[in-house]
Write a protein that holds these residues in place. Structure first.
Motif, short mmCIF file in Angstrom:
data_model
loop_
_atom_site.label_atom_id
_atom_site.label_comp_id
_atom_site.label_asym_id
_atom_site.label_seq_id
_atom_site.Cartn_x
_atom_site.Cartn_y
_atom_site.Cartn_z
N GLN A 61 35.90 -56.78 80.22
CA GLN A 61 36.17 -58.22 80.11
C GLN A 61 37.23 -58.57 79.08
OE1 GLN A 61 32.79 -60.77 80.05
NE2 GLN A 61 32.61 -60.42 82.24
N LYS A 62 37.23 -57.80 77.94
CA LYS A 62 38.21 -58.23 76.93
C LYS A 62 38.86 -57.14 76.10
CE LYS A 62 34.20 -59.55 74.23
NZ LYS A 62 33.13 -60.42 74.17
N GLU A 63 38.54 -55.88 76.34
CA GLU A 63 39.05 -54.88 75.40
C GLU A 63 40.05 -53.89 75.97
OE1 GLU A 63 35.42 -53.12 74.07
OE2 GLU A 63 34.81 -54.91 72.97
N MET A 64 40.43 -54.05 77.24
CA MET A 64 41.29 -53.02 77.82
C MET A 64 42.76 -53.24 77.52
SD MET A 64 40.40 -51.12 81.16
CE MET A 64 39.95 -52.41 82.27
N TYR A 65 43.44 -52.16 77.19
CA TYR A 65 44.90 -52.20 77.08
C TYR A 65 45.46 -51.93 78.46
CZ TYR A 65 44.92 -52.32 72.01
OH TYR A 65 44.77 -52.72 70.72
N SER A 66 45.73 -52.99 79.21
CA SER A 66 46.24 -52.76 80.55
C SER A 66 47.66 -53.31 80.65
CB SER A 66 45.33 -53.40 81.59
OG SER A 66 45.10 -54.74 81.27
N PHE A 67 48.41 -52.76 81.54
CA PHE A 67 49.82 -53.14 81.67
C PHE A 67 50.33 -52.80 83.07
CE2 PHE A 67 51.46 -48.79 81.43
CZ PHE A 67 50.38 -48.13 80.83
N GLU A 68 51.46 -53.41 83.40
CA GLU A 68 52.08 -53.10 84.69
C GLU A 68 53.27 -52.21 84.39
OE1 GLU A 68 52.39 -56.57 87.42
OE2 GLU A 68 54.38 -55.73 87.79
N HIS A 72 55.36 -51.50 89.21
CA HIS A 72 54.39 -52.57 89.49
C HIS A 72 52.98 -52.05 89.71
CE1 HIS A 72 57.72 -55.25 89.46
NE2 HIS A 72 58.30 -54.57 90.43
N ARG A 73 52.68 -50.88 89.12
CA ARG A 73 51.30 -50.39 89.20
C ARG A 73 50.52 -50.95 88.03
NH1 ARG A 73 54.21 -45.54 91.28
NH2 ARG A 73 55.29 -45.77 89.31
N LEU A 74 49.30 -51.39 88.29
CA LEU A 74 48.46 -51.94 87.23
C LEU A 74 47.67 -50.79 86.60
CD1 LEU A 74 48.27 -54.66 86.09
CD2 LEU A 74 46.37 -55.19 87.62
N LEU A 75 48.01 -50.47 85.34
CA LEU A 75 47.45 -49.29 84.69
C LEU A 75 46.70 -49.70 83.43
CD1 LEU A 75 50.66 -47.07 84.95
CD2 LEU A 75 48.77 -47.22 86.58
N ALA A 76 45.94 -48.75 82.87
CA ALA A 76 45.25 -49.03 81.61
C ALA A 76 45.19 -47.76 80.78
CB ALA A 76 43.84 -49.55 81.88
N LEU A 77 45.25 -47.95 79.44
CA LEU A 77 44.98 -46.83 78.54
C LEU A 77 43.47 -46.62 78.59
CD1 LEU A 77 47.08 -47.74 75.36
CD2 LEU A 77 47.67 -46.19 77.21
N ARG A 78 43.01 -45.42 78.71
CA ARG A 78 41.58 -45.19 78.91
C ARG A 78 40.74 -45.72 77.73
NH1 ARG A 78 42.07 -38.63 78.00
NH2 ARG A 78 42.62 -38.82 75.83
N PHE A 110 41.12 -46.08 73.81
CA PHE A 110 41.76 -47.32 73.33
C PHE A 110 40.92 -48.53 73.73
CE2 PHE A 110 44.74 -44.00 74.08
CZ PHE A 110 45.63 -44.07 73.02
N ARG A 111 40.53 -49.31 72.73
CA ARG A 111 39.80 -50.54 73.02
C ARG A 111 40.30 -51.62 72.07
NH1 ARG A 111 33.49 -48.31 73.53
NH2 ARG A 111 34.04 -46.57 74.90
N PRO A 115 39.10 -55.10 64.83
CA PRO A 115 39.03 -53.94 63.94
C PRO A 115 38.13 -54.21 62.73
CG PRO A 115 41.31 -54.56 64.37
CD PRO A 115 40.45 -55.68 64.88
N GLN A 116 37.36 -53.24 62.35
CA GLN A 116 36.58 -53.26 61.11
C GLN A 116 36.25 -51.82 60.75
OE1 GLN A 116 32.11 -54.08 62.06
NE2 GLN A 116 33.23 -55.81 62.86
N ALA A 117 35.59 -51.62 59.60
CA ALA A 117 35.30 -50.25 59.18
C ALA A 117 34.57 -49.51 60.29
CB ALA A 117 34.45 -50.28 57.91
N GLY A 118 35.09 -48.36 60.69
CA GLY A 118 34.44 -47.57 61.73
C GLY A 118 34.70 -48.04 63.14
N ARG A 119 35.45 -49.13 63.27
CA ARG A 119 35.78 -49.60 64.62
C ARG A 119 37.30 -49.74 64.72
NH1 ARG A 119 34.42 -55.42 66.07
NH2 ARG A 119 32.22 -55.00 66.52
N TYR A 120 37.88 -48.87 65.54
CA TYR A 120 39.33 -48.82 65.64
C TYR A 120 39.77 -49.15 67.06
CZ TYR A 120 37.97 -46.07 61.64
OH TYR A 120 37.37 -45.67 60.49
N ARG A 121 41.05 -49.45 67.17
CA ARG A 121 41.56 -49.74 68.52
C ARG A 121 42.00 -48.45 69.22
NH1 ARG A 121 44.21 -55.77 67.89
NH2 ARG A 121 42.15 -56.75 67.92
N GLU A 122 42.33 -47.43 68.42
CA GLU A 122 42.53 -46.09 68.98
C GLU A 122 41.60 -45.16 68.21
OE1 GLU A 122 46.43 -44.37 68.53
OE2 GLU A 122 45.92 -42.70 69.85
#
Ligand code: HAM
Length: 409
Positions: A61-68, A72-78, A110-111, A115-122
């Motif tokens: 719902q809100k944490e995916m790093y997705s891009f085209e 024009h393929r809709l992709l996401a970082l896992r 990747f999410r 960000p906070q202690a112990g919670r990273y985006r990568e």
């Protein structure tokens, strides 16, 4: 000047060393369990995660790093590894020989979380997936495998929580009962849980704000006889091998779980899950594969390293090679290579600095021994070996130097 992107990090020094040590521990234990490596790509079709991780999850719902991409393929970082493993299992026809396969993966996820202690985006996950085995033995093995990695790496202080979320037969009834129960207190729910109420009511129970308010009085899961039997077998196989707590409120933030779920937790912070997983018996079929049951987990590598505290000194000695004169630089350089050939950890080569500068560097690198050479040593085919702790120093023939270093305790 370009700066780090928020939520992303450079990892170096002891933390990088700890992550490498954890990966080695994991690889060692995976081998012991006959789990083989599967290297899945970092980028997948966005659709894979939407379908597998699940539309009701925070991740989708809100944490995916997705891009085209340019095509024009809709992709996401896992954001997690399980969907990629399931896709690879189906796409490569792994089930052809035998449906029973055991894989591990080590890689960054990747999410876009706050960000906070112990919670990273990568962050790094080390994960294991046991595919094709419906037996409680697979659940118990997966949990014990995780425990053995923690033990090999040296993490002692953690607790293990397990629960059963039932199956497609018994869970919908529970879900409905929970929605009815929570709806009567809707106004007391936090904003996030108000939103979760319909799409994922089980998550309300492990919300840090609302969980404690409703945990005790909420209706409890009533497992169907098959799920009850499965869960009691899992517990029986674990008894005496690992300490665990049955937590009826342990639910997971991903949609695909069925039956057993578990979490390894360390510390009191809100980011205290160092590893988590469970059974997902319907995922592979729902993705177009055969009816293949599965169970697995993923460990947050950074959180696991943090739970270890400091990395124990591995006791390996390091040698620092110092040249006293320009004329000896090549001689000193060759000694460095000779020692490395003999398997001794060796640093040096800062030959444009004087002896003080080189010894200072030896100290910084935490070398326990220095090999020092000048004109006399070069002439005699020797080197001075200095113990940097005791200050003791002795001359050795180059041909005997590596053996002498290895003999030092
Ligand atoms: P998960 O609970 O989403 O499960 O993540 C597993 C672990 O990854 C967490 O327990 C935590 O240690 C770590 N982790 C998650 N998010 C972050 C973050 N933002 N920063 C640092 N660490 C994080 C899964 O990913 C499932 N694929 C596990 C699984 C495998 N279930 C079955 N097979």
């Amino acid at each position: 000047m370009a700066k780090l992107v928020r939520g992303f990090r450079d990892i170096f020094g002891p933390e990088a060393a700890a992550l490498t040590a954890l990966e080695s521990s994991a690889r060692k234990v995976f081998k012991l369990y006959g789990v083989s490596e599967l290297r899945i790509p970092t980028v997948e079709q966005k659709e894979l995660f939407v379908k597998a991780t699940g539309t009701t999850t925070d991740i989708v719902q809100k944490e995916m790093y997705s891009f085209e991409d340019a095509g024009h393929r809709l992709l996401a970082l896992r954001p997690e590894g399980t969907p990629g493993v399931a896709r690879a299992y189906i796409e490569n026809n792994f089930a052809q020989g035998s449906p029973v396969q055991q894989f591990f993966y080590i890689g960054n996820m990747f999410r876009a979380e706050r960000p906070q202690a112990g919670r990273y985006r990568e962050f790094e996950q080390i994960g294991a997936e046991f595919l094709g085995n419906p037996a409680p033995a697979a659940d118990a093995q997966a949990i014990l495998l995780l425990k053995d990695i923690m033990k090999d790496f040296g993490v002692k202080h953690y607790s293990v929580k397990i629960n059963s979320l039932g199956c497609e037969k018994c869970r919908p009834l529970y879900r409905q009962a929970l929605i009815e129960y929570l709806s009567s207190s809707k106004d007391d729910l936090c904003d996030l849980c108000k939103d979760r109420l319909e799409r994922n009511p089980l998550r309300v129970l492990d919300c840090k704000i609302d969980g404690p308010k409703f945990k005790e009085s909420a209706p409890k899961m009533a497992l169907c006889p098959e799920c009850e039997e499965h869960f009691s077998q899992v517990k029986k196989l674990l008894d005496g091998k690992i300490e665990y707590i049955v937590d009826p409120c342990l639910v997971r933030g991903l949609d695909y779980y069925t039956r057993t779920v578990f979490e390894f937790q360390a510390g009191e912070s809100s980011q205290n899950a160092i590893a988590a997983g469970g059974r997902y018996d319907t995922l592979i079929k729902s993705m177009g594969g055969a009816d293949i049951p599965a169970v697995g987990w993923a460990m947050g590598a950074e959180r696991t390293c943090a739970a270890l505290g400091s990395l124990p000194d591995c006791g390996e000695k390091k040698v620092y090679v110092v040249s006293l004169e320009k004329d000896c630089n090549e001689y000193a350089f060759n000694i460095m290579q000779t020692l490395r050939d003999a398997g001794i950890i060796t640093e040096g080569g800062l030959f444009d600095k004087n002896i003080k500068g080189q010894m200072k560097q030896a100290d910084r690198t935490k070398a326990s021994l220095a090999v020092i050479v000048g004109g006399t040593e070069k002439e005699r085919g020797t080197a001075e070996l200095k113990d940097l702790t005791s200050g003791e120093q002795k001359e050795y023939l180059i041909s005997e130097l590596a053996a002498a270093i290895k003999n030092i305790k």
